[in-house]
Design a protein around this motif. Sequence first.
Motif, mmCIF file in Angstrom:
data_model
loop_
_atom_site.group_PDB
_atom_site.id
_atom_site.type_symbol
_atom_site.label_atom_id
_atom_site.label_comp_id
_atom_site.label_asym_id
_atom_site.label_seq_id
_atom_site.Cartn_x
_atom_site.Cartn_y
_atom_site.Cartn_z
ATOM 1 N N SER A 88 0.809 -1.230 0.000
ATOM 2 C CA SER A 88 0.000 0.000 0.000
ATOM 3 C C SER A 88 0.840 1.277 0.000
ATOM 4 O O SER A 88 0.310 2.367 -0.233
ATOM 5 C CB SER A 88 -0.931 0.012 1.225
ATOM 6 N N GLN A 89 2.149 1.165 0.232
ATOM 7 C CA GLN A 89 2.988 2.364 0.336
ATOM 8 C C GLN A 89 3.521 2.785 -1.037
ATOM 9 O O GLN A 89 4.730 2.845 -1.275
ATOM 10 C CB GLN A 89 4.148 2.101 1.300
ATOM 11 N N TRP A 90 2.597 3.097 -1.943
ATOM 12 C CA TRP A 90 2.992 3.382 -3.318
ATOM 13 C C TRP A 90 3.802 4.662 -3.453
ATOM 14 O O TRP A 90 4.468 4.881 -4.467
ATOM 15 C CB TRP A 90 1.751 3.417 -4.215
ATOM 16 N N ASN A 91 3.762 5.515 -2.423
ATOM 17 C CA ASN A 91 4.588 6.722 -2.442
ATOM 18 C C ASN A 91 6.085 6.386 -2.393
ATOM 19 O O ASN A 91 6.923 7.246 -2.683
ATOM 20 C CB ASN A 91 4.231 7.629 -1.263
ATOM 21 N N ARG A 92 6.417 5.138 -2.055
ATOM 22 C CA ARG A 92 7.821 4.723 -2.023
ATOM 23 C C ARG A 92 8.362 4.416 -3.422
ATOM 24 O O ARG A 92 9.570 4.198 -3.596
ATOM 25 C CB ARG A 92 8.000 3.494 -1.125
ATOM 26 N N LEU A 93 7.466 4.426 -4.413
ATOM 27 C CA LEU A 93 7.851 4.172 -5.800
ATOM 28 C C LEU A 93 7.473 5.375 -6.661
ATOM 29 O O LEU A 93 6.340 5.849 -6.615
ATOM 30 C CB LEU A 93 7.139 2.926 -6.341
ATOM 31 N N GLY A 94 8.425 5.864 -7.437
ATOM 32 C CA GLY A 94 8.154 6.915 -8.408
ATOM 33 C C GLY A 94 8.137 6.321 -9.800
ATOM 34 O O GLY A 94 8.826 5.324 -10.068
ATOM 35 N N TYR A 95 7.367 6.923 -10.713
ATOM 36 C CA TYR A 95 7.184 6.336 -12.047
ATOM 37 C C TYR A 95 7.053 7.427 -13.101
ATOM 38 O O TYR A 95 6.230 8.329 -12.969
ATOM 39 C CB TYR A 95 5.923 5.466 -12.031
ATOM 40 N N VAL A 96 7.903 7.341 -14.126
ATOM 41 C CA VAL A 96 7.788 8.204 -15.305
ATOM 42 C C VAL A 96 7.444 7.293 -16.479
ATOM 43 O O VAL A 96 8.298 6.533 -16.948
ATOM 44 C CB VAL A 96 9.096 8.975 -15.586
ATOM 45 N N PRO A 97 6.187 7.318 -16.960
ATOM 46 C CA PRO A 97 5.765 6.395 -18.015
ATOM 47 C C PRO A 97 6.268 6.806 -19.386
ATOM 48 O O PRO A 97 6.821 7.902 -19.571
ATOM 49 C CB PRO A 97 4.230 6.482 -17.950
ATOM 50 N N GLN A 98 6.072 5.914 -20.354
ATOM 51 C CA GLN A 98 6.368 6.238 -21.747
ATOM 52 C C GLN A 98 5.545 7.445 -22.174
ATOM 53 O O GLN A 98 4.395 7.616 -21.761
ATOM 54 C CB GLN A 98 6.010 5.063 -22.661
ATOM 55 N N ALA A 168 10.621 15.329 -11.589
ATOM 56 C CA ALA A 168 10.314 16.018 -10.331
ATOM 57 C C ALA A 168 8.968 15.561 -9.783
ATOM 58 O O ALA A 168 8.821 15.349 -8.570
ATOM 59 C CB ALA A 168 10.307 17.536 -10.558
ATOM 60 N N ARG A 169 7.983 15.402 -10.653
ATOM 61 C CA ARG A 169 6.676 14.917 -10.192
ATOM 62 C C ARG A 169 6.807 13.511 -9.598
ATOM 63 O O ARG A 169 6.171 13.182 -8.598
ATOM 64 C CB ARG A 169 5.665 14.892 -11.349
ATOM 65 N N ALA A 170 7.656 12.681 -10.210
ATOM 66 C CA ALA A 170 7.810 11.298 -9.747
ATOM 67 C C ALA A 170 8.572 11.205 -8.427
ATOM 68 O O ALA A 170 8.391 10.241 -7.680
ATOM 69 C CB ALA A 170 8.523 10.462 -10.812
ATOM 70 N N ILE A 171 9.420 12.202 -8.123
ATOM 71 C CA ILE A 171 10.236 12.113 -6.908
ATOM 72 C C ILE A 171 9.755 13.043 -5.789
ATOM 73 O O ILE A 171 10.356 13.074 -4.724
ATOM 74 C CB ILE A 171 11.725 12.413 -7.206
ATOM 75 N N VAL A 172 8.666 13.783 -6.032
ATOM 76 C CA VAL A 172 8.215 14.760 -5.034
ATOM 77 C C VAL A 172 7.810 14.082 -3.723
ATOM 78 O O VAL A 172 7.902 14.684 -2.649
ATOM 79 C CB VAL A 172 7.068 15.633 -5.598
ATOM 80 N N ASN A 173 7.375 12.822 -3.793
ATOM 81 C CA ASN A 173 7.045 12.067 -2.583
ATOM 82 C C ASN A 173 8.266 11.427 -1.937
ATOM 83 O O ASN A 173 8.130 10.626 -1.012
ATOM 84 C CB ASN A 173 6.020 10.970 -2.905
ATOM 85 N N GLN A 174 9.448 11.749 -2.463
ATOM 86 C CA GLN A 174 10.716 11.219 -1.947
ATOM 87 C C GLN A 174 10.723 9.681 -1.949
ATOM 88 O O GLN A 174 10.902 9.037 -0.905
ATOM 89 C CB GLN A 174 10.986 11.775 -0.544
ATOM 90 N N PRO A 175 10.544 9.090 -3.131
ATOM 91 C CA PRO A 175 10.469 7.625 -3.221
ATOM 92 C C PRO A 175 11.818 6.968 -2.997
ATOM 93 O O PRO A 175 12.874 7.597 -3.124
ATOM 94 C CB PRO A 175 9.993 7.403 -4.663
ATOM 95 N N ASP A 176 11.771 5.675 -2.687
ATOM 96 C CA ASP A 176 12.988 4.871 -2.567
ATOM 97 C C ASP A 176 13.473 4.393 -3.932
ATOM 98 O O ASP A 176 14.673 4.198 -4.140
ATOM 99 C CB ASP A 176 12.730 3.653 -1.680
ATOM 100 N N VAL A 177 12.529 4.156 -4.853
ATOM 101 C CA VAL A 177 12.857 3.622 -6.182
ATOM 102 C C VAL A 177 12.147 4.463 -7.238
ATOM 103 O O VAL A 177 10.964 4.789 -7.094
ATOM 104 C CB VAL A 177 12.418 2.150 -6.319
ATOM 105 N N LEU A 178 12.875 4.806 -8.296
ATOM 106 C CA LEU A 178 12.313 5.555 -9.421
ATOM 107 C C LEU A 178 12.377 4.695 -10.672
ATOM 108 O O LEU A 178 13.448 4.231 -11.066
ATOM 109 C CB LEU A 178 13.100 6.848 -9.641
ATOM 110 N N PHE A 179 11.217 4.471 -11.303
ATOM 111 C CA PHE A 179 11.112 3.713 -12.549
ATOM 112 C C PHE A 179 10.898 4.675 -13.710
ATOM 113 O O PHE A 179 10.062 5.591 -13.614
ATOM 114 C CB PHE A 179 9.924 2.747 -12.494
ATOM 115 N N LEU A 180 11.607 4.434 -14.812
ATOM 116 C CA LEU A 180 11.447 5.250 -16.011
ATOM 117 C C LEU A 180 11.351 4.334 -17.220
ATOM 118 O O LEU A 180 12.190 3.447 -17.413
ATOM 119 C CB LEU A 180 12.620 6.217 -16.190
#
Length: 264
Positions: A88-98, A168-180
Amino acid sequence: MKTSKTLERVLGVSEKDIVQISVKNVYYSYGPTNVLSDISFDIKRSDFLAILGPNGSGKTTLLKLILGIIPLSKGEIELFGKKVNDFSQWNRLGYVPQNATHIDPFFPVSVNEIVAMGLLSGKAFPRFISSKDASLIDQALEKVDMNEFKKKRIGELSGGQQQRVFIARAIVNQPDVLFLDEPTTGVDVTTQTRFYDILNSLNKSHGITIVLITHDIGVVTKYVTKVACLNQRLIYHGSHDEFCSSSFIMEFLKGEHHLVSHRH
């Protein structure tokens, strides 16, 4: 961070050995068409992982399974020790889609508002931006060198600048993992280099694990530490240097040699 340091002190576990995401024996099909077969690998803290493969190899499908965008049907995915269906802690993941930057140039929304959307999605109604939120937005824009553009309309920016705003939008929640997912499609090499410099800073200076789906790692070989090569099955997962020197991988990538570039 305190938890990881406690593990390291008590159990002798190195922080970089902490598994954040575990994929075990994952299969997936679209109807009769098999897309993924028996995929297993781990993503560890501070990895800078490039997931490579040709079109139709299952890269984006795998990413969507990890992010819970499509339901897992066979196998197991764990996020920070929790099964994906229970996570449920989806804020720990950042995502920049295609195609994140494929937007109407006249769309009347500012850079600041775009980044704020990354916070609003996790808020209960009524949604509003607090002073703490405003500070998080400024911090995210500062990390991608876009603070001076925060009042600009998103459509007024170049493609490379828009990319940085969506990071920046994907990391504003200070995630642990960023997916691009294929983030540099259609941009020039100079813009790509600046883009990857920012990802490297997020990885090395801010401790964010980076998972990058791409066809071509030529320009990022200075930064990538791990490679997963996918073609419906997992062909390779390991260090970047071993990947580049593997004769098996070179054989697999016939006609795709632009994927391999040694460090300089």
